[in-house]
Design an enzyme around this catalytic site. Structure first.
Site, PDB file in Angstrom:
ATOM      1  N   HIS A  16      76.846  22.016  23.271  1.00 45.06           N
ATOM      2  CA  HIS A  16      76.774  23.357  22.692  1.00 45.06           C
ATOM      3  C   HIS A  16      77.433  24.360  23.626  1.00 45.06           C
ATOM      4  O   HIS A  16      77.789  24.062  24.758  1.00 45.06           O
ATOM      5  CB  HIS A  16      75.328  23.764  22.369  1.00 45.06           C
ATOM      6  CG  HIS A  16      74.470  24.065  23.549  1.00 45.06           C
ATOM      7  ND1 HIS A  16      73.213  24.613  23.435  1.00 45.06           N
ATOM      8  CD2 HIS A  16      74.661  23.912  24.882  1.00 45.06           C
ATOM      9  CE1 HIS A  16      72.674  24.782  24.631  1.00 45.06           C
ATOM     10  NE2 HIS A  16      73.525  24.364  25.525  1.00 45.06           N
ATOM     11  N   CYS A  35      76.505  28.602  30.614  1.00 42.74           N
ATOM     12  CA  CYS A  35      76.191  28.128  29.262  1.00 42.74           C
ATOM     13  C   CYS A  35      77.151  28.685  28.223  1.00 42.74           C
ATOM     14  O   CYS A  35      77.154  28.238  27.083  1.00 42.74           O
ATOM     15  CB  CYS A  35      74.760  28.488  28.893  1.00 42.74           C
ATOM     16  SG  CYS A  35      73.584  27.590  29.893  1.00 42.74           S
ATOM     17  N   HIS A  41      79.269  22.367  26.869  1.00 42.79           N
ATOM     18  CA  HIS A  41      78.647  21.450  27.832  1.00 42.79           C
ATOM     19  C   HIS A  41      77.560  20.695  27.075  1.00 42.79           C
ATOM     20  O   HIS A  41      77.241  21.047  25.935  1.00 42.79           O
ATOM     21  CB  HIS A  41      78.056  22.222  29.022  1.00 42.79           C
ATOM     22  CG  HIS A  41      76.965  23.158  28.625  1.00 42.79           C
ATOM     23  ND1 HIS A  41      77.223  24.420  28.133  1.00 42.79           N
ATOM     24  CD2 HIS A  41      75.629  23.003  28.580  1.00 42.79           C
ATOM     25  CE1 HIS A  41      76.081  25.004  27.830  1.00 42.79           C
ATOM     26  NE2 HIS A  41      75.084  24.161  28.082  1.00 42.79           N
ATOM     27  N   HIS A  43      73.720  18.323  26.787  1.00 40.39           N
ATOM     28  CA  HIS A  43      72.347  18.103  27.250  1.00 40.39           C
ATOM     29  C   HIS A  43      71.809  16.813  26.666  1.00 40.39           C
ATOM     30  O   HIS A  43      72.174  16.426  25.549  1.00 40.39           O
ATOM     31  CB  HIS A  43      71.420  19.234  26.790  1.00 40.39           C
ATOM     32  CG  HIS A  43      71.718  20.550  27.410  1.00 40.39           C
ATOM     33  ND1 HIS A  43      71.409  20.845  28.723  1.00 40.39           N
ATOM     34  CD2 HIS A  43      72.309  21.656  26.901  1.00 40.39           C
ATOM     35  CE1 HIS A  43      71.787  22.075  28.985  1.00 40.39           C
ATOM     36  NE2 HIS A  43      72.347  22.603  27.902  1.00 40.39           N
ATOM     37  N   ASP A  81      72.603  14.245  16.858  1.00 39.61           N
ATOM     38  CA  ASP A  81      72.880  13.338  17.983  1.00 39.61           C
ATOM     39  C   ASP A  81      74.383  13.117  18.158  1.00 39.61           C
ATOM     40  O   ASP A  81      75.077  12.771  17.205  1.00 39.61           O
ATOM     41  CB  ASP A  81      72.175  12.004  17.751  1.00 39.61           C
ATOM     42  CG  ASP A  81      72.175  11.127  18.997  1.00 39.61           C
ATOM     43  OD1 ASP A  81      72.213  11.671  20.119  1.00 39.61           O
ATOM     44  OD2 ASP A  81      72.129   9.893  18.835  1.00 39.61           O
ATOM     45  N   HIS A  82      74.852  13.348  19.374  1.00 41.64           N
ATOM     46  CA  HIS A  82      76.274  13.218  19.721  1.00 41.64           C
ATOM     47  C   HIS A  82      77.155  14.169  18.912  1.00 41.64           C
ATOM     48  O   HIS A  82      78.294  13.847  18.577  1.00 41.64           O
ATOM     49  CB  HIS A  82      76.734  11.759  19.599  1.00 41.64           C
ATOM     50  CG  HIS A  82      76.191  10.891  20.696  1.00 41.64           C
ATOM     51  ND1 HIS A  82      74.882  10.485  20.724  1.00 41.64           N
ATOM     52  CD2 HIS A  82      76.765  10.402  21.806  1.00 41.64           C
ATOM     53  CE1 HIS A  82      74.677   9.757  21.808  1.00 41.64           C
ATOM     54  NE2 HIS A  82      75.799   9.704  22.494  1.00 41.64           N
ATOM     55  N   GLU A 127      65.289  20.696  27.127  1.00 41.60           N
ATOM     56  CA  GLU A 127      66.750  20.715  27.280  1.00 41.60           C
ATOM     57  C   GLU A 127      67.156  20.069  28.601  1.00 41.60           C
ATOM     58  O   GLU A 127      68.198  19.425  28.695  1.00 41.60           O
ATOM     59  CB  GLU A 127      67.251  22.157  27.216  1.00 41.60           C
ATOM     60  CG  GLU A 127      68.735  22.288  27.027  1.00 41.60           C
ATOM     61  CD  GLU A 127      69.170  23.733  27.000  1.00 41.60           C
ATOM     62  OE1 GLU A 127      69.667  24.179  25.958  1.00 41.60           O
ATOM     63  OE2 GLU A 127      69.025  24.427  28.024  1.00 41.60           O
TER      64      GLU A 127
END
Ligand code: NI
Length: 138
Positions: A16, A35, A41, A43, A81-82, A127
């Site tokens: 994100h 961020c 980047h 998480h 996811d991913h 996170e």
């Protein structure tokens, strides 16, 4: 009948970028720091979904955990996811994907989907190992 809370823990990885679309790059960098890196980047999120209800005297369950697992997988994990949360998830469109905003959006994906007599009690979204948020609705 006793009321019991049941928790399912799941994992997903996602990318994100935090920022407010209407703001300048400078202001986003000032408020969101690293961020708001324009290329994003990632998480490794850990999430705990807790439901509450009465223990069924026949099954001894509050909820069939397979059913809860499949619900969380289908309504949330499969979508995020991913993925890049800023651009790939329709139900996060226009949302600044902070952990706070994410947990509320995830709550809304799940709250009306539980079996009768079972209610969503709490979602904890981690996170990083050091930062987590929790939401209990409302
Ligand atoms: Ni981040």
């Amino acid at each position: 009948m006793p009321r019991v809370r049941v928790t399912r823990r799941v994992h997903f990885a996602a990318a994100h970028r935090l920022g407010v679309a209407e703001w300048s790059e400078e202001r986003n960098a000032e408020v969101f720091g690293d961020c708001s890196n324009p290329l994003g980047h990632g998480h490794n999120y850990e999430m705990e979904v807790t439901v509450a209800g009465e223990v069924d005297p026949e099954t001894g369950f509050v909820v069939d955990l397979k059913r809860l697992r499949d619900l969380v997988q289908a309504r949330v994990v499969d979508d995020v996811d991913h993925r890049n949360l800023n651009v790939e998830v329709p139900w996060l469109e226009g949302v600044n994907p902070t952990t706070e905003n994410l947990v509320v959006a995830i709550w809304e994906r799940l709250e009306d989907r539980l079996p009768p007599g079972v209610r969503l009690d709490r979602i904890v979204l981690r996170e990083t190992p050091r930062n987590h948020v929790e939401y209990t609705g409302g």
